[in-house]
Design a protein around this motif. Sequence first.
Motif, PDB file in Angstrom:
ATOM      1  N   SER A  12       0.802  -1.228   0.000  1.00  0.00           N
ATOM      2  CA  SER A  12       0.000   0.000   0.000  1.00  0.00           C
ATOM      3  C   SER A  12       0.838   1.282   0.000  1.00  0.00           C
ATOM      4  N   ARG A  27      -0.574  -7.838 -10.326  1.00  0.00           N
ATOM      5  CA  ARG A  27      -1.408  -8.557  -9.368  1.00  0.00           C
ATOM      6  C   ARG A  27      -2.192  -9.641 -10.078  1.00  0.00           C
ATOM      7  N   ALA A  60      -4.684  -2.386  -6.679  1.00  0.00           N
ATOM      8  CA  ALA A  60      -6.124  -2.604  -6.512  1.00  0.00           C
ATOM      9  C   ALA A  60      -6.703  -3.544  -7.556  1.00  0.00           C
TER      10      ALA A  60
END
Length: 192
Positions: A89, A106, A170
Amino acid sequence: MVGLGRETKLGRGKSSRRSRPTVLIVTNGEKTEIQYFEALKDEPWERSYHVSFKRGDPRNLVREGSLEKANSDYDTVWCVCDVDHYEVSNLIREARNLGVEVALSRPCFEVWLILHLRDFGRPLQNAKEAEREIKRILPRWDKAALRIEDFREGMAVALSRAKKLAEPPAGNPSTDVWKVVELLGTPEEDDG
């Protein structure tokens, strides 16, 4: 008479070749990422680059990349790493503060490879699931022996597909590897 001969210059002339900005790609991916970028070195990119493997989590990779940049002549340092089981983060902010760039994927780098082969947007739980997806598309896939021929032709479409995905960390799936490839520029035509 002495000294009336032809005048010569003993110094070297300037090189006619332009200087190419250099990029360091640092990754904690011991196999796939190294093989991919090493195989692409044979392409005549606008920018030259070096690939380096560093053990550790993404935060360690960013710190190692920062040290490499401080102790070298690289114009840019990119840290290429997976998000899968790491907390990232604050990583992008830390990287900017240290003067390096981050290309996250991701859950993993294999998302970038899948995008060379097909449009893909289904969430992936982990790297194993991403590897199974590549094997569905490319049955001969072997993580330990990447064949760049399987991916070279799909690079332009992978860039386009990756840009359409939500940004990591995200987005799932997602990858910023396109930013590194875009920075390298299009392979130059050989002047032969």
